[in-house]
Design a protein around this motif. Sequence first.
Motif, PDB file in Angstrom:
ATOM      1  N   SER A   1       0.815  -1.230   0.000  1.00 47.00           N
ATOM      2  CA  SER A   1       0.000   0.000   0.000  1.00 47.00           C
ATOM      3  C   SER A   1       0.842   1.270   0.000  1.00 47.00           C
ATOM      4  CB  SER A   1      -0.957   0.030   1.206  1.00 47.00           C
ATOM      5  OG  SER A   1      -1.719  -1.132   1.284  1.00 47.00           O
TER       6      SER A   1
ATOM      7  N   HIS B   1      -5.068   7.395  -0.115  1.00 44.62           N
ATOM      8  CA  HIS B   1      -4.087   7.202   0.953  1.00 44.62           C
ATOM      9  C   HIS B   1      -2.975   6.264   0.501  1.00 44.62           C
ATOM     10  CE1 HIS B   1      -6.818   3.780   1.510  1.00 44.62           C
ATOM     11  NE2 HIS B   1      -5.780   3.139   2.021  1.00 44.62           N
TER      12      HIS B   1
ATOM     13  N   ASP C   1      -9.485   2.315  -0.830  1.00 46.49           N
ATOM     14  CA  ASP C   1      -9.631   0.882  -0.583  1.00 46.49           C
ATOM     15  C   ASP C   1     -10.816   0.291  -1.328  1.00 46.49           C
ATOM     16  OD1 ASP C   1      -7.383   0.654   0.984  1.00 46.49           O
ATOM     17  OD2 ASP C   1      -8.460   1.142   2.835  1.00 46.49           O
TER      18      ASP C   1
ATOM     19  N   HIS D   1      -4.203   5.174  -3.301  1.00 42.50           N
ATOM     20  CA  HIS D   1      -5.377   4.365  -3.651  1.00 42.50           C
ATOM     21  C   HIS D   1      -6.539   4.685  -2.728  1.00 42.50           C
ATOM     22  CE1 HIS D   1      -3.420   2.136  -0.395  1.00 42.50           C
ATOM     23  NE2 HIS D   1      -4.602   1.595  -0.137  1.00 42.50           N
TER      24      HIS D   1
ATOM     25  N   ARG E   1      -6.892  -4.083  10.404  1.00 44.54           N
ATOM     26  CA  ARG E   1      -7.766  -3.284   9.542  1.00 44.54           C
ATOM     27  C   ARG E   1      -9.159  -3.878   9.423  1.00 44.54           C
ATOM     28  NH1 ARG E   1      -7.215  -2.182   3.095  1.00 44.54           N
ATOM     29  NH2 ARG E   1      -8.051  -4.274   2.936  1.00 44.54           N
TER      30      ARG E   1
HETATM   31 MN    MN Z   1      -5.439   1.045   1.724  1.00 43.20          MN
END
Ligand code: MN
Length: 282
Positions: free
Chosen positions: A104, A256, A110, A108, A273
């Motif tokens: 990451s 992010h 999510d 992007h 997450r």
């Molecule tokens: Mn992400």
Amino acid sequence: MLQREVASFEIRDLGGALGAEIIGLDLASPLDGPTRSAIRDAFLEHQILAIRDQDLDIEAQVAFSLQFGPLERHVISNRNAPHPLVHIVTNLDADGRPSGSLQSTTWHSDKSFRPEPSMATILHARQLPPAGGETCFADMYGAYDSLPAETRAEIDDLRVVHSYALGRARMGVSVSEAERRDAPDTIHPLARIHPDTGRRALFMGDHAHHIEGWQVETGRALIERLQAHATQECFVYRHEWRPGDVLMWDNRCLLHRVEQNFDAARHARVLHRTCLRGTAPA
Ligand code: MN
Ligand code: OGA
């Protein structure tokens, strides 16, 4: 500094266009109605909330998250995770040693390749490097609002093909047939209207591949130009993690990425997450 007192906790502006911190709240117990509303309002106003000083295990994080809506399951490649609704963001290998690899690291939103992309991501710091590894956020409301009126008029009706497979391919990673079937290409507006605030926000990032009905290369060039505009420093907030932080952000109006500025072969960085499911962008 803007300061607001809600019940026994405080919501403090982090000083820029994005972000507020919440102090004095314990997310391990269920939230009452006014507290949940205050969090929701602050989330829509600031786009990123840093809820300080938490110590949630996986079940407690799931219970906290579910108070704001249903959660996303994993893409197929994460399905061996310890919980079907929690993704472990980690640089540790199978033996628990820092592997040197970090995911990451590019801008992007999510799950933007899903028909109903993620509304919010909730990330809880469990192990942090001594310094660095900030999560950076770019303000897609600000990026849209600052475009010249002619550009806004040109892009308002454009739609973008988001593709997990093509996005990975662009990064030199191939995906299996099963992954491809699990995440087919999806089309979303380039300047989506936020369902809760009614504001327009650019919606792009790694999975945004080309413009529907345009030559691929022309569409990619537009997306890359807009993304370069949208991720300038003036639109970016860098979150310096503190132990115990729970960070909750709005994927509908932010991009992010993690900053790769620490030795990921030496220091552990582990976060848990959960992703709240969103609605089809309009
Ligand atoms: Mn992400
Ligand atoms: C994520 C992500 C960034 C980070 O988990 O979706 O982008 O800072 N994480 O680890």
